[in-house]
Design an enzyme around this catalytic site. Structure first.
Site, PDB file in Angstrom:
ATOM      1  N   CYS A 109       0.800  -1.230   0.000  1.00  0.00           N
ATOM      2  CA  CYS A 109       0.000   0.000   0.000  1.00  0.00           C
ATOM      3  C   CYS A 109       0.834   1.282   0.000  1.00  0.00           C
ATOM      4  O   CYS A 109       0.280   2.372  -0.142  1.00  0.00           O
ATOM      5  CB  CYS A 109      -0.938   0.013   1.209  1.00  0.00           C
ATOM      6  SG  CYS A 109      -1.812  -1.530   1.451  1.00  0.00           S
ATOM      7  N   PHE A 112       1.206  -3.014   4.555  1.00  0.00           N
ATOM      8  CA  PHE A 112       1.492  -4.352   5.069  1.00  0.00           C
ATOM      9  C   PHE A 112       2.992  -4.631   4.900  1.00  0.00           C
ATOM     10  O   PHE A 112       3.611  -4.222   3.907  1.00  0.00           O
ATOM     11  CB  PHE A 112       0.711  -5.409   4.289  1.00  0.00           C
ATOM     12  CG  PHE A 112      -0.714  -5.592   4.744  1.00  0.00           C
ATOM     13  CD1 PHE A 112      -1.230  -4.924   5.833  1.00  0.00           C
ATOM     14  CD2 PHE A 112      -1.552  -6.473   4.059  1.00  0.00           C
ATOM     15  CE1 PHE A 112      -2.546  -5.106   6.251  1.00  0.00           C
ATOM     16  CE2 PHE A 112      -2.862  -6.678   4.461  1.00  0.00           C
ATOM     17  CZ  PHE A 112      -3.361  -5.993   5.551  1.00  0.00           C
TER      18      PHE A 112
END
Length: 405
Positions: free
Chosen positions: A164, A392
């Site tokens: 992300c 993540f």
């Protein structure tokens, strides 16, 4: 060595909110929510059936059949955004300029639609062959490579994949290369298209997805919602931009990367705070210089609360004065492409004085008691913004932008 100034002189996008920057800015200002029912194969086999999809999109309107044999959907989006960005910048690069120009594109899934359709052909349909261009179509660097080939960019060209945070890492690295004199012009941003059966099914397993809506910072949040699309920016060395009379949309003045070195999915307050503080230090700014933060704000309790704690740690007594919003509530989480589309909210604030809202805010969360600009856009005089991305794997990337001059 004297560091060079780096400015944004062009921007382009295609995303759930619009097929151009103007459409996207208008949608952000109007508080449009582009999240809705998905239109994909085998939808009935999914429990998650909503997303921020690019609708009314026909690839044939943009590309030939020969091109589409090589372009996954994420590459198509990146090329469309890059074309608008270059046009916006008023750049028509010749061969000499191409030597000093490059491209860095962030993506997490790369050609996931190609993976999905190829697996379907082999496993579900029983075919023994796939298209000979499957590999060059699905590789994560496909978008960066095709942009470089389309526009003759012969400087540093590559892709970045940090989940992300991919877009923010890509933009930050492009910024650093110009600042350090490696390049004069860089096209950079991110692109993603994971809204296919395999992509959604994989994310369902994490149990972090909402089947209702994306409601960042609201106590009744139920998880994140995926989106798709791309945004690309033209970054340029300041003197080069000034000498050619370019319009300067913003200046990137700070960038920082940190790692949590902790959990593969759970975010860290320390990692996020160090990234924000590092970006401020890199920009030579105090925390009270920032008027608006585009939050990572995924709509999961762990992310929202961790980010708010980190903001309070970095901004101290100014934390409740700085405006904060998550546009993921409008366009969904574009994973590797999300930071690029979200940077458009920063340029919107700097150029039009409009703060995009956080939609879906219904119930106050005492752990997220900041000014999250709930539900309705706000007019404000903004000269300095921050864009957060926390991925993540504990990979964090934060950008600081200020008004162009």
């Amino acid at each position: 060595m004297t560091r060079k100034r780096v400015v944004v002189t062009g921007q382009g996008t295609i995303n759930p909110l619009g097929a151009s920057v103007a459409d996207t800015w208008d949608a952000m200002a109007a508080g449009v929510c582009a999240i809705g029912p998905l239109e994909i194969d085998d939808l009935e086999r999914l429990s998650i059936r909503i997303g921020g999809q690019v609708r009314d999109y026909d690839p044939g309107d943009h590309f030939s059949r020969q091109q589409l044999a090589l372009y996954d959907r994420f590459t198509q989006f990146a090329l469309i955004a890059a074309d608008e960005a270059l046009d916006d910048a008023g750049l028509d690069l010749d061969s000499e300029q191409g030597l000093a120009s490059g491209v860095v594109i962030g993506t997490a899934g790369g050609g996931l639609n190609t993976w999905d359709s190829s697996y379907r052909a082999v496993y579900a349909d029983g075919k023994n062959r796939v298209h000979p261009f499957v590999v060059p179509k699905l590789m994560n660097n496909a978008a960066a490579s095709h942009i470089s080939m389309t526009y003759g960019l012969r400087g540093p060209s590559f892709s970045v994949s940090t989940a992300c945070s991919s877009s923010n890492h890509a933009i930050g690295l492009a910024f650093s290369m110009i600042r350090d004199g490696m390049s004069t012009i860089m096209l950079t941003g991110g692109s993603e298209s994971m809204l296919c059966f395999g992509g959604i099914k994989a994310w369902e397993g994490l149990r972090v997805m909402s089947c209702e809506a994306c409601r960042p910072f609201s106590a009744d949040r139920s998880g994140m919602v995926q989106g798709e699309g791309a945004a690309v920016f033209v970054l340029e060395e300041y003197m080069h931009a000034r000498d050619r009379g370019a319009t300067i949309l913003a200046e990137i003045c700070g960038f920082s990367m940190t790692s949590d070195a902790g959990d593969i999915v759970m975010p860290s307050t320390d990692g996020a705070a160090r990234a924000m503080q590092g970006a401020l230090d890199d920009a030579g700014l105090a925390a009270d210089a920032i008027q608006y933060i585009n939050a990572h704000g995924t709509g999961t309790a762990a992310n929202d609360r961790t980010e708010c704690r980190a903001i309070r740690e970095v901004f101290g007594s100014n934390a409740k004065q700085v405006m904060l919003s998550s546009t993921k509530s409008m366009h969904g989480h574009l994973i590797g492409g999300t930071g690029a589309v979200e940077m458009l909210a920063c340029t919107l604030a700097l150029n039009r004085g409009i703060i995009a809202p956080t939609l879906g805010y219904q119930v106050p969360d005492p752990e997220c008691d900041l000014d999250i600009v709930p539900n309705t856009a706000r007019k404000a005089d903004v000269t300095c913004t921050m864009s957060n991305a926390f991925a993540f794997g504990g990979l964090n990337a934060v950008l600081v932008l200020k008004a162009g001059s």
